[in-house]
Scaffold this active site. Sequence first.
Site, PDB file in Angstrom:
ATOM      1  N   GLU A  67      47.730  71.269  18.153  1.00 34.29           N
ATOM      2  CA  GLU A  67      47.841  72.248  19.238  1.00 34.29           C
ATOM      3  C   GLU A  67      46.483  72.585  19.834  1.00 34.29           C
ATOM      4  O   GLU A  67      46.365  72.736  21.043  1.00 34.29           O
ATOM      5  CB  GLU A  67      48.527  73.541  18.734  1.00 34.29           C
ATOM      6  CG  GLU A  67      48.537  74.626  19.796  1.00 34.29           C
ATOM      7  CD  GLU A  67      49.530  75.739  19.574  1.00 34.29           C
ATOM      8  OE1 GLU A  67      50.041  75.883  18.450  1.00 34.29           O
ATOM      9  OE2 GLU A  67      49.798  76.462  20.547  1.00 34.29           O
ATOM     10  N   ASP A  83      50.499  71.986  13.909  1.00 38.21           N
ATOM     11  CA  ASP A  83      50.354  73.329  14.482  1.00 38.21           C
ATOM     12  C   ASP A  83      49.611  74.149  13.431  1.00 38.21           C
ATOM     13  O   ASP A  83      50.165  74.487  12.385  1.00 38.21           O
ATOM     14  CB  ASP A  83      51.725  73.934  14.798  1.00 38.21           C
ATOM     15  CG  ASP A  83      51.597  75.172  15.676  1.00 38.21           C
ATOM     16  OD1 ASP A  83      50.516  75.787  15.679  1.00 38.21           O
ATOM     17  OD2 ASP A  83      52.576  75.522  16.351  1.00 38.21           O
ATOM     18  N   ILE A  85      48.494  77.219  13.276  1.00 35.52           N
ATOM     19  CA  ILE A  85      49.176  78.492  13.011  1.00 35.52           C
ATOM     20  C   ILE A  85      50.321  78.576  14.018  1.00 35.52           C
ATOM     21  O   ILE A  85      50.073  78.683  15.222  1.00 35.52           O
ATOM     22  CB  ILE A  85      48.269  79.737  13.215  1.00 35.52           C
ATOM     23  CG1 ILE A  85      47.011  79.700  12.345  1.00 35.52           C
ATOM     24  CG2 ILE A  85      49.072  81.016  12.936  1.00 35.52           C
ATOM     25  CD1 ILE A  85      46.062  80.904  12.560  1.00 35.52           C
ATOM     26  N   ASP A  86      51.546  78.506  13.562  1.00 39.43           N
ATOM     27  CA  ASP A  86      52.657  78.785  14.473  1.00 39.43           C
ATOM     28  C   ASP A  86      53.048  80.237  14.248  1.00 39.43           C
ATOM     29  O   ASP A  86      53.302  80.652  13.114  1.00 39.43           O
ATOM     30  CB  ASP A  86      53.852  77.852  14.231  1.00 39.43           C
ATOM     31  CG  ASP A  86      54.885  78.037  15.328  1.00 39.43           C
ATOM     32  OD1 ASP A  86      54.487  78.016  16.513  1.00 39.43           O
ATOM     33  OD2 ASP A  86      56.071  78.229  15.024  1.00 39.43           O
ATOM     34  N   THR A  88      51.037  82.632  16.218  1.00 38.54           N
ATOM     35  CA  THR A  88      49.676  83.186  16.308  1.00 38.54           C
ATOM     36  C   THR A  88      49.687  84.679  16.626  1.00 38.54           C
ATOM     37  O   THR A  88      48.855  85.436  16.123  1.00 38.54           O
ATOM     38  CB  THR A  88      48.869  82.409  17.369  1.00 38.54           C
ATOM     39  OG1 THR A  88      48.767  81.054  16.945  1.00 38.54           O
ATOM     40  CG2 THR A  88      47.461  82.960  17.540  1.00 38.54           C
ATOM     41  N   ASP A 215      55.332  72.664  17.689  1.00 36.11           N
ATOM     42  CA  ASP A 215      56.094  73.811  17.184  1.00 36.11           C
ATOM     43  C   ASP A 215      57.296  73.341  16.357  1.00 36.11           C
ATOM     44  O   ASP A 215      57.670  73.978  15.379  1.00 36.11           O
ATOM     45  CB  ASP A 215      56.642  74.673  18.333  1.00 36.11           C
ATOM     46  CG  ASP A 215      55.565  75.279  19.218  1.00 36.11           C
ATOM     47  OD1 ASP A 215      54.557  75.744  18.675  1.00 36.11           O
ATOM     48  OD2 ASP A 215      55.743  75.295  20.450  1.00 36.11           O
TER      49      ASP A 215
END
Length: 266
Positions: A67, A83, A85-86, A88, A215
């Site tokens: 990402e 990802d 941190i999904d 955020t 995601d």
Amino acid sequence: MTDFVGLAEEIAREAGEMLLAKRPANPEVVQTKSSPTDVVTALDRASEELIRARIMSARPEDRVLGEEGGDTPGSSGVRWIVDPIDGTVNFLYGLPDWAVSIAVEVDGRIVAGVVNAVPRGEMFTAALGSGAVLKKDGLAVERLRCNSGVPLGQALVGTGFGYASGRRAVQGEVVAAVLPRVRDIRRGGSCALDLCSVASGRLDAYYERGVNYWDWAAAGLIAGEAGARIGGLHGTAPNSELTLCASPGLFEELHDLLVPLDPLRD
Ligand code: IPD
Ligand code: CA
């Protein structure tokens, strides 16, 4: 042959430990993307850097799509979808629903997926054709199976909203029309965890417009291996226009509710 699930899990665990250890009381926003509320923290970047470094040291010929860092080429036919941190915004506010998500594609097909729900101490994993598992504190506790036989009117449905206000206005109209037709709506703030929730029966269904491949790449495999159907509108594969996930039967009911609402009209 590399154990892709094992390697992805090891890397996602290390990134999660780093994030928990380094998360300050008030994480700093270092960049905004599509809108002022679409934020990046220093730790989104640090997490992706750690993950990329570990992938490169184990498998230097692989391609990586992340990402924050984009698509970097490789020559092995293997691509990692990351990802860092999904969720955020949850991470920023100290809410617990955020995760590190790592998937592995071989020749364009996702074969391994890992979602580390760090604050919950939950690790969701799946290998193509081998089912999906939830581990707590490193121990496999549950083979995942999505709920089945739930009619639309009884379904607990997760969804999410994009960062652009024009899109949100349409998403608000769509969800207003869905709400009276289902048990209730949840907005958790992480697409990856919403899909893992479908896989584990914590949600019956999920739909969202505008989610990105990173995601849903890992969690889509986890949901599929738990018996759910994941796809887009009109028989397409899951995509950034609209991604839907539910057990077969409920998937079609939700699909047929959404289509006349014209959810792509923004
Ligand atoms: C977001 C989350 C959220 C979804 C957004 C995504 P991010 O990812 O998955 O649940 O509603 O569409 O962009 O920005 O936290 O990585
Ligand atoms: Ca994300």
